[in-house]
Scaffold this motif. Structure first.
Motif, PDB file in Angstrom:
ATOM      1  N   LEU A   6       0.812  -1.216   0.000  1.00 12.77           N
ATOM      2  CA  LEU A   6       0.000   0.000   0.000  1.00 12.77           C
ATOM      3  C   LEU A   6       0.849   1.271   0.000  1.00 12.77           C
ATOM      4  O   LEU A   6       0.392   2.322  -0.465  1.00 12.77           O
ATOM      5  N   THR A   7       2.056   1.171   0.519  1.00 15.30           N
ATOM      6  CA  THR A   7       2.903   2.361   0.644  1.00 15.30           C
ATOM      7  C   THR A   7       4.104   2.323  -0.302  1.00 15.30           C
ATOM      8  O   THR A   7       5.013   3.146  -0.170  1.00 15.30           O
ATOM      9  N   ALA A   8       4.086   1.419  -1.255  1.00 15.50           N
ATOM     10  CA  ALA A   8       5.229   1.263  -2.164  1.00 15.50           C
ATOM     11  C   ALA A   8       5.556   2.548  -2.912  1.00 15.50           C
ATOM     12  O   ALA A   8       6.723   2.832  -3.202  1.00 15.50           O
ATOM     13  N   THR A   9       4.534   3.325  -3.234  1.00 20.53           N
ATOM     14  CA  THR A   9       4.738   4.577  -3.963  1.00 20.53           C
ATOM     15  C   THR A   9       4.677   5.787  -3.033  1.00 20.53           C
ATOM     16  O   THR A   9       4.557   6.917  -3.501  1.00 20.53           O
ATOM     17  N   CYS A  10       4.759   5.550  -1.744  1.00 18.47           N
ATOM     18  CA  CYS A  10       4.702   6.653  -0.769  1.00 18.47           C
ATOM     19  C   CYS A  10       5.803   6.474   0.267  1.00 18.47           C
ATOM     20  O   CYS A  10       5.540   6.232   1.447  1.00 18.47           O
ATOM     21  N   ARG A  11       7.026   6.560  -0.188  1.00 17.21           N
ATOM     22  CA  ARG A  11       8.179   6.504   0.708  1.00 17.21           C
ATOM     23  C   ARG A  11       8.772   7.890   0.941  1.00 17.21           C
ATOM     24  O   ARG A  11       9.798   8.031   1.604  1.00 17.21           O
ATOM     25  N   GLU A  12       8.111   8.882   0.370  1.00 16.96           N
ATOM     26  CA  GLU A  12       8.538  10.265   0.521  1.00 16.96           C
ATOM     27  C   GLU A  12       7.331  11.163   0.307  1.00 16.96           C
ATOM     28  O   GLU A  12       6.463  10.872  -0.520  1.00 16.96           O
ATOM     29  N   ASP A  13       7.237  12.224   1.085  1.00 14.73           N
ATOM     30  CA  ASP A  13       6.135  13.167   0.937  1.00 14.73           C
ATOM     31  C   ASP A  13       6.664  14.576   1.107  1.00 14.73           C
ATOM     32  O   ASP A  13       7.013  14.983   2.218  1.00 14.73           O
ATOM     33  N   GLN A  14       6.758  15.288  -0.008  1.00 13.84           N
ATOM     34  CA  GLN A  14       7.203  16.681   0.006  1.00 13.84           C
ATOM     35  C   GLN A  14       8.486  16.861   0.805  1.00 13.84           C
ATOM     36  O   GLN A  14       8.586  17.732   1.672  1.00 13.84           O
ATOM     37  N   GLY A  15       9.456  16.013   0.515  1.00 16.56           N
ATOM     38  CA  GLY A  15      10.764  16.117   1.146  1.00 16.56           C
ATOM     39  C   GLY A  15      10.926  15.333   2.424  1.00 16.56           C
ATOM     40  O   GLY A  15      12.040  15.248   2.959  1.00 16.56           O
ATOM     41  N   LEU A  16       9.855  14.747   2.940  1.00 12.19           N
ATOM     42  CA  LEU A  16       9.918  13.959   4.174  1.00 12.19           C
ATOM     43  C   LEU A  16      10.054  12.479   3.830  1.00 12.19           C
ATOM     44  O   LEU A  16       9.167  11.893   3.199  1.00 12.19           O
ATOM     45  N   ALA A  17      11.180  11.868   4.220  1.00 13.19           N
ATOM     46  CA  ALA A  17      11.371  10.437   4.013  1.00 13.19           C
ATOM     47  C   ALA A  17      10.497   9.665   5.000  1.00 13.19           C
ATOM     48  O   ALA A  17      10.438  10.000   6.182  1.00 13.19           O
ATOM     49  N   LEU A  18       9.821   8.636   4.509  1.00 12.47           N
ATOM     50  CA  LEU A  18       8.870   7.883   5.322  1.00 12.47           C
ATOM     51  C   LEU A  18       9.320   6.433   5.478  1.00 12.47           C
ATOM     52  O   LEU A  18       9.888   5.843   4.565  1.00 12.47           O
ATOM     53  N   ASN A  19       9.061   5.881   6.644  1.00 10.61           N
ATOM     54  CA  ASN A  19       9.300   4.453   6.859  1.00 10.61           C
ATOM     55  C   ASN A  19       8.149   3.895   7.678  1.00 10.61           C
ATOM     56  O   ASN A  19       7.557   4.602   8.503  1.00 10.61           O
ATOM     57  N   TYR A  20       7.814   2.633   7.446  1.00  9.49           N
ATOM     58  CA  TYR A  20       6.608   2.039   8.021  1.00  9.49           C
ATOM     59  C   TYR A  20       6.918   0.710   8.698  1.00  9.49           C
ATOM     60  O   TYR A  20       7.780  -0.045   8.265  1.00  9.49           O
ATOM     61  N   LYS A  21       6.163   0.431   9.767  1.00  9.19           N
ATOM     62  CA  LYS A  21       6.184  -0.874  10.408  1.00  9.19           C
ATOM     63  C   LYS A  21       4.796  -1.159  10.965  1.00  9.19           C
ATOM     64  O   LYS A  21       3.991  -0.237  11.183  1.00  9.19           O
ATOM     65  N   VAL A  22       4.521  -2.438  11.213  1.00 11.24           N
ATOM     66  CA  VAL A  22       3.258  -2.859  11.820  1.00 11.24           C
ATOM     67  C   VAL A  22       3.562  -3.487  13.168  1.00 11.24           C
ATOM     68  O   VAL A  22       4.466  -4.316  13.292  1.00 11.24           O
ATOM     69  N   TYR A  23       2.803  -3.084  14.194  1.00 12.80           N
ATOM     70  CA  TYR A  23       2.884  -3.706  15.501  1.00 12.80           C
ATOM     71  C   TYR A  23       1.749  -4.721  15.607  1.00 12.80           C
ATOM     72  O   TYR A  23       0.588  -4.388  15.363  1.00 12.80           O
ATOM     73  N   LEU A  24       2.099  -5.931  15.963  1.00  9.51           N
ATOM     74  CA  LEU A  24       1.112  -7.004  16.062  1.00  9.51           C
ATOM     75  C   LEU A  24       0.385  -6.918  17.395  1.00  9.51           C
ATOM     76  O   LEU A  24       0.815  -7.467  18.407  1.00  9.51           O
ATOM     77  N   THR A  25      -0.718  -6.231  17.392  1.00  7.26           N
ATOM     78  CA  THR A  25      -1.541  -6.042  18.584  1.00  7.26           C
ATOM     79  C   THR A  25      -2.965  -5.768  18.153  1.00  7.26           C
ATOM     80  O   THR A  25      -3.212  -5.221  17.076  1.00  7.26           O
ATOM     81  N   ARG A  26      -3.918  -6.160  18.988  1.00  2.68           N
ATOM     82  CA  ARG A  26      -5.329  -5.963  18.655  1.00  2.68           C
ATOM     83  C   ARG A  26      -5.778  -4.519  18.849  1.00  2.68           C
ATOM     84  O   ARG A  26      -6.886  -4.159  18.461  1.00  2.68           O
ATOM     85  N   GLU A  27      -4.934  -3.702  19.443  1.00  2.00           N
ATOM     86  CA  GLU A  27      -5.288  -2.297  19.617  1.00  2.00           C
ATOM     87  C   GLU A  27      -5.556  -1.635  18.267  1.00  2.00           C
ATOM     88  O   GLU A  27      -4.967  -2.007  17.255  1.00  2.00           O
ATOM     89  N   ILE A  28      -6.457  -0.669  18.269  1.00  3.08           N
ATOM     90  CA  ILE A  28      -6.778   0.084  17.062  1.00  3.08           C
ATOM     91  C   ILE A  28      -6.044   1.411  17.154  1.00  3.08           C
ATOM     92  O   ILE A  28      -6.441   2.303  17.899  1.00  3.08           O
ATOM     93  N   ASN A  29      -4.953   1.530  16.406  1.00  3.73           N
ATOM     94  CA  ASN A  29      -4.054   2.650  16.619  1.00  3.73           C
ATOM     95  C   ASN A  29      -3.135   2.844  15.430  1.00  3.73           C
ATOM     96  O   ASN A  29      -2.913   1.927  14.643  1.00  3.73           O
ATOM     97  N   ALA A  30      -2.623   4.054  15.303  1.00  4.22           N
ATOM     98  CA  ALA A  30      -1.557   4.384  14.358  1.00  4.22           C
ATOM     99  C   ALA A  30      -0.922   5.670  14.850  1.00  4.22           C
ATOM    100  O   ALA A  30      -1.581   6.482  15.494  1.00  4.22           O
ATOM    101  N   PHE A  31       0.353   5.871  14.588  1.00  3.11           N
ATOM    102  CA  PHE A  31       0.996   7.110  14.998  1.00  3.11           C
ATOM    103  C   PHE A  31       2.179   7.381  14.088  1.00  3.11           C
ATOM    104  O   PHE A  31       2.677   6.496  13.385  1.00  3.11           O
TER     105      PHE A  31
END
Length: 247
Positions: free
Chosen positions: A77-102
């Protein structure tokens, strides 16, 4: 106490404990001394400390391995979104039932598998855009500055020798917990939602996902504001704002 219903865009205390952030204060905030210095920290300083925080959290959290279905889905889903207006982005998933993102100010974005379970692909993209919006609009930086300018940070920053080290061990973890858990204001949430809509448009994704994602959260919260702070807009109100933008 933060409940499962309240946890979206907040880091639950279960994964963020003071013990998880026991590193030297001098390395964490450098020469910052008091509120004035904390509020004047450069973007590079804030990003560097955010990177430290993300590394510490990743070391303590149940991170999905690269071959996990969650990690594979988010990577696609993020293959084409590793950068946004000069901001380098990196992603990970935490394996938990909590409904959250930050997101952290350095561009580290973390999803909880519980949130991914309830969201469609475009709804996840909306959340990505929302979290990036907090970073690009300076909200995340501001929370870091406020946390660093708190009394604990001021005392630790001006302390000398062993006393500074003791404060780093006992107080710094709690300080950074507050920086990540603090709820955004209503105006900040709205600004991040607006950014998410533009984010979806720029990438030709379905902007209706912003509405449907917030409607799902509205159902979790019981359709009202009882469990939300007065500065945190109810999902129903935010969904209506997004619906009006679509119109």
């Amino acid at each position: 106490m933060i409940t499962r219903r309240q946890s979206l865009f907040l880091m639950p205390a279960a994964l963020l404990t003071p013990q998880a952030f026991a590193f030297d204060l001098g390395q964490a905030i450098g020469a910052a001394k008091g509120a004035t210095a904390a509020m004047s920290l450069s973007d590079d300083d804030i990003r560097a400390q955010s990177r430290r925080m993300a590394e510490q959290m990743d070391a303590k959290a149940p991170v999905a391995p690269a071959n996990s279905p969650y990690a594979k889905r988010l990577a696609a889903l993020t293959a084409t979104c590793r950068e946004d207006q000069g901001l380098a982005l990196n992603y990970k998933v935490y394996l938990t039932r909590e409904i959250n993102a930050f997101a952290m100010a350095d561009g580290s974005i973390r999803f909880y598998s519980g949130l991914m379970d309830m969201m469609t692909d475009d709804e996840i993209r909306y959340v990505v855009g929302h979290e990036i919006g907090h970073v690009q609009s300076g909200h995340t930086k501001k929370r870091m500055q406020v946390a660093m300018s708190s009394s604990a940070a001021q005392q630790a920053a001006v302390a000398a020798g062993g006393k500074a080290g003791a404060l780093a061990q006992s107080d710094l973890g709690e300080l950074f917990v507050k920086a990540v858990k603090a709820q955004h204001s209503q105006s900040n949430e709205n600004e991040a939602d607006d950014y998410a809509m533009k984010f979806l448009s720029r990438r030709s994704h379905d902007r209706r996902a912003a509405v449907t994602a917030l409607e799902k959260l509205d159902k979790l919260s019981g359709g009202g504001k009882a469990d939300w702070l007065s500065t945190h807009p109810a999902p129903r109100d935010r969904a209506e704002r997004m619906r009006q933008q679509l119109a």
